[in-house]
Design a protein around this motif. Structure first.
Motif, PDB file in Angstrom:
ATOM      1  N   TYR A   1      -6.973 -21.609  -5.404  1.00 37.32           N
ATOM      2  CA  TYR A   1      -6.629 -22.576  -4.292  1.00 37.32           C
ATOM      3  C   TYR A   1      -8.026 -22.993  -3.648  1.00 37.32           C
ATOM      4  CZ  TYR A   1      -2.066 -20.418  -4.689  1.00 37.32           C
ATOM      5  OH  TYR A   1      -0.919 -20.028  -5.305  1.00 37.32           O
ATOM      6  N   GLY A   2      -8.738 -24.104  -4.130  1.00 33.39           N
ATOM      7  CA  GLY A   2     -10.079 -24.459  -3.664  1.00 33.39           C
ATOM      8  C   GLY A   2     -10.910 -23.731  -4.131  1.00 33.39           C
ATOM      9  N   ASN A   3     -11.692 -23.117  -3.540  1.00 32.75           N
ATOM     10  CA  ASN A   3     -12.747 -21.979  -3.960  1.00 32.75           C
ATOM     11  C   ASN A   3     -12.300 -20.480  -4.061  1.00 32.75           C
ATOM     12  OD1 ASN A   3     -14.834 -23.996  -4.180  1.00 32.75           O
ATOM     13  ND2 ASN A   3     -15.306 -23.791  -1.815  1.00 32.75           N
ATOM     14  N   PHE A   4     -11.152 -20.177  -3.600  1.00 31.90           N
ATOM     15  CA  PHE A   4     -10.461 -18.936  -3.305  1.00 31.90           C
ATOM     16  C   PHE A   4      -9.801 -18.749  -4.859  1.00 31.90           C
ATOM     17  CE2 PHE A   4      -6.987 -16.295  -2.538  1.00 31.90           C
ATOM     18  CZ  PHE A   4      -7.613 -15.162  -2.275  1.00 31.90           C
ATOM     19  N   ALA A   5     -10.001 -17.610  -5.397  1.00 35.36           N
ATOM     20  CA  ALA A   5      -9.386 -17.229  -6.522  1.00 35.36           C
ATOM     21  C   ALA A   5      -8.043 -16.265  -6.422  1.00 35.36           C
ATOM     22  CB  ALA A   5     -10.374 -16.703  -7.637  1.00 35.36           C
ATOM     23  N   ALA A   6      -7.034 -16.349  -6.255  1.00 39.44           N
ATOM     24  CA  ALA A   6      -6.241 -15.603  -5.874  1.00 39.44           C
ATOM     25  C   ALA A   6      -5.709 -14.545  -7.020  1.00 39.44           C
ATOM     26  CB  ALA A   6      -4.592 -16.396  -5.678  1.00 39.44           C
ATOM     27  N   LEU A   7      -5.886 -15.068  -8.344  1.00 43.71           N
ATOM     28  CA  LEU A   7      -5.824 -14.272  -9.495  1.00 43.71           C
ATOM     29  C   LEU A   7      -7.136 -14.608 -10.278  1.00 43.71           C
ATOM     30  CD1 LEU A   7      -2.292 -14.328 -10.711  1.00 43.71           C
ATOM     31  CD2 LEU A   7      -3.418 -12.386  -9.557  1.00 43.71           C
ATOM     32  N   ARG A   8      -7.741 -13.627 -10.973  1.00 43.24           N
ATOM     33  CA  ARG A   8      -8.937 -13.864 -11.706  1.00 43.24           C
ATOM     34  C   ARG A   8      -8.780 -13.114 -13.086  1.00 43.24           C
ATOM     35  NH1 ARG A   8     -13.573 -13.381  -8.049  1.00 43.24           N
ATOM     36  NH2 ARG A   8     -12.793 -13.240  -5.733  1.00 43.24           N
ATOM     37  N   ARG A   9      -8.431 -14.074 -14.078  1.00 45.94           N
ATOM     38  CA  ARG A   9      -8.608 -13.972 -15.492  1.00 45.94           C
ATOM     39  C   ARG A   9      -7.741 -12.586 -15.910  1.00 45.94           C
ATOM     40  NH1 ARG A   9     -13.877 -15.115 -18.866  1.00 45.94           N
ATOM     41  NH2 ARG A   9     -12.384 -14.840 -20.303  1.00 45.94           N
ATOM     42  N   VAL A  10      -6.319 -12.524 -15.302  1.00 42.58           N
ATOM     43  CA  VAL A  10      -5.691 -11.309 -15.412  1.00 42.58           C
ATOM     44  C   VAL A  10      -4.909 -11.370 -16.696  1.00 42.58           C
ATOM     45  CG1 VAL A  10      -3.393 -10.244 -14.624  1.00 42.58           C
ATOM     46  CG2 VAL A  10      -5.128 -11.033 -12.931  1.00 42.58           C
ATOM     47  N   THR A  11      -4.749 -10.206 -17.502  1.00 41.33           N
ATOM     48  CA  THR A  11      -4.282 -10.073 -18.727  1.00 41.33           C
ATOM     49  C   THR A  11      -3.294  -8.978 -18.585  1.00 41.33           C
ATOM     50  OG1 THR A  11      -5.592 -11.427 -20.155  1.00 41.33           O
ATOM     51  CG2 THR A  11      -4.007  -9.739 -21.010  1.00 41.33           C
ATOM     52  N   CYS A  12      -2.014  -8.951 -18.536  1.00 41.12           N
ATOM     53  CA  CYS A  12      -1.191  -7.810 -18.397  1.00 41.12           C
ATOM     54  C   CYS A  12       0.324  -8.095 -18.934  1.00 41.12           C
ATOM     55  CB  CYS A  12      -0.942  -7.457 -16.944  1.00 41.12           C
ATOM     56  SG  CYS A  12      -0.259  -8.550 -15.804  1.00 41.12           S
ATOM     57  N   SER A  13       1.065  -7.339 -19.255  1.00 43.79           N
ATOM     58  CA  SER A  13       2.739  -7.626 -19.362  1.00 43.79           C
ATOM     59  C   SER A  13       3.454  -6.181 -18.864  1.00 43.79           C
ATOM     60  CB  SER A  13       2.804  -7.312 -21.000  1.00 43.79           C
ATOM     61  OG  SER A  13       2.641  -6.268 -21.438  1.00 43.79           O
ATOM     62  N   PHE A  14       4.692  -6.596 -18.556  1.00 45.07           N
ATOM     63  CA  PHE A  14       5.762  -5.744 -18.211  1.00 45.07           C
ATOM     64  C   PHE A  14       6.913  -5.934 -19.075  1.00 45.07           C
ATOM     65  CE2 PHE A  14       3.729  -7.751 -14.375  1.00 45.07           C
ATOM     66  CZ  PHE A  14       3.586  -6.593 -13.687  1.00 45.07           C
ATOM     67  N   ALA A  15       7.264  -4.703 -19.357  1.00 51.04           N
ATOM     68  CA  ALA A  15       8.168  -4.393 -20.665  1.00 51.04           C
ATOM     69  C   ALA A  15       9.549  -4.709 -19.846  1.00 51.04           C
ATOM     70  CB  ALA A  15       8.196  -3.195 -20.957  1.00 51.04           C
ATOM     71  N   VAL A  16      10.525  -5.074 -21.040  1.00 49.49           N
ATOM     72  CA  VAL A  16      11.968  -5.252 -20.506  1.00 49.49           C
ATOM     73  C   VAL A  16      12.649  -4.068 -20.265  1.00 49.49           C
ATOM     74  CG1 VAL A  16      14.146  -5.842 -21.595  1.00 49.49           C
ATOM     75  CG2 VAL A  16      12.206  -7.399 -21.988  1.00 49.49           C
ATOM     76  N   GLY A  17      13.329  -4.007 -18.985  1.00 54.52           N
ATOM     77  CA  GLY A  17      13.946  -2.766 -18.556  1.00 54.52           C
ATOM     78  C   GLY A  17      13.355  -2.078 -17.415  1.00 54.52           C
ATOM     79  N   GLY A  18      13.763  -1.599 -16.703  1.00 51.39           N
ATOM     80  CA  GLY A  18      13.302  -0.549 -15.621  1.00 51.39           C
ATOM     81  C   GLY A  18      12.720  -1.336 -14.482  1.00 51.39           C
ATOM     82  N   MET A  19      12.150  -0.520 -13.618  1.00 52.91           N
ATOM     83  CA  MET A  19      11.386  -1.282 -12.242  1.00 52.91           C
ATOM     84  C   MET A  19      10.041  -0.939 -12.313  1.00 52.91           C
ATOM     85  SD  MET A  19      12.191  -0.033  -8.294  1.00 52.91           S
ATOM     86  CE  MET A  19      13.978   0.082  -8.573  1.00 52.91           C
TER      87      MET A  19
END
Length: 243
Positions: free
Chosen positions: A14-32
């Motif tokens: 957002y302009g010069n602000f990085a809300a997320l920085r090169r994030v790599t992740c995953s959430f499996a199907v099912g559960g909380m």
């Protein structure tokens, strides 16, 4: 099986602000699954990206095997602010939302679901009070009813316990646990998935299958549940100079 949500090298500026920085992740199907972090950590941005409300500046977001836009009908998003019409009752709100979801050849089914959704979250469908007259806990229940109205496979909740008393928040956690047990309808495969952002880890510590921590837009630690091990997170660390 495809993850419920997968981010690959995702950044959001957002302009010069990085809300997320090169994030790599995953959430499996099912559960909380829970996302923890201070204000500005990037939790809401990640959740809104999964909902298709925010597009990444760089990287790829996949939800239920496709783009968020392709699978929008399988996703529900609940903001920390109640996205309801204050002058309407909970039933009037849900009837309106049902008509928005309703196709021309399936209206009879849609018109039956508001009452079921309200009963599922413990609200009386015949309640005559407007949303503005409800307690915060009842407003959150009505918001959750609106979110589950479309029978989502993936439920995304942004700070659902904000401004709730402890008992109300605990009751909401129980409702979410119950939602996870609902069988999928139609030809859907797999299981229902809930992803929650919160500051109140103590409310979900014992029921969350996985927990991810964000700081300054990066994943800093991860907690794999012995039950599912559902998160695959990058080893990205916050630089000391991160704003």
């Amino acid at each position: 099986m495809q993850p419920a949500v997968e981010l690959v090298d995702v950044s959001r500026l957002y302009g010069n602000f990085a809300a997320l920085r090169r994030v790599t992740c995953s959430f499996a199907v099912g559960g909380m699954h829970t996302l923890l972090g201070e204000n500005g950590a990037g939790k809401s941005t990640l959740l809104r990206m999964a909902a298709g409300l925010v597009t990444p500046t760089a990287g790829v977001v996949r939800v239920l095997g496709g783009t968020p836009a392709q699978n929008r009908h399988r996703i529900a998003y609940m903001s920390h602010a109640a996205m309801l019409y204050d002058e309407l009752t909970p039933m009037e709100n849900l009837r309106y939302f049902a008509r928005l979801h309703c196709s021309a050849d399936a209206c009879s089914l849609c018109h039956a679901s508001p009452e079921m959704a309200l009963r599922a979250v413990g609200l009386d469908p015949h309640l005559k009070r407007s949303v503005s007259q409800l307690s915060q806990g009842m407003r959150q229940r009505a918001s959750l009813a609106a979110a589950i109205l479309a029978d989502p496979e993936l439920l995304l909740l942004d700070e659902p316990f904000s401004n709730m008393d402890v008992n109300g928040a605990r009751e909401l956690v129980v409702l979410l646990q119950d939602f996870l047990t609902w069988p999928l309808t139609g030809n859907a495969q797999g299981a229902r998935t809930v992803i929650v952002t919160t500051h109140q880890h103590e409310l979900v510590r014992d029921v969350a299958d996985t927990t991810m921590y964000l700081r300054h837009g990066s994943i800093v630690t991860e907690d794999h549940s012995p039950v599912t091990g559902a998160i695959e997170a990058s080893s990205a660390k916050v630089e000391a100079s991160a704003a």
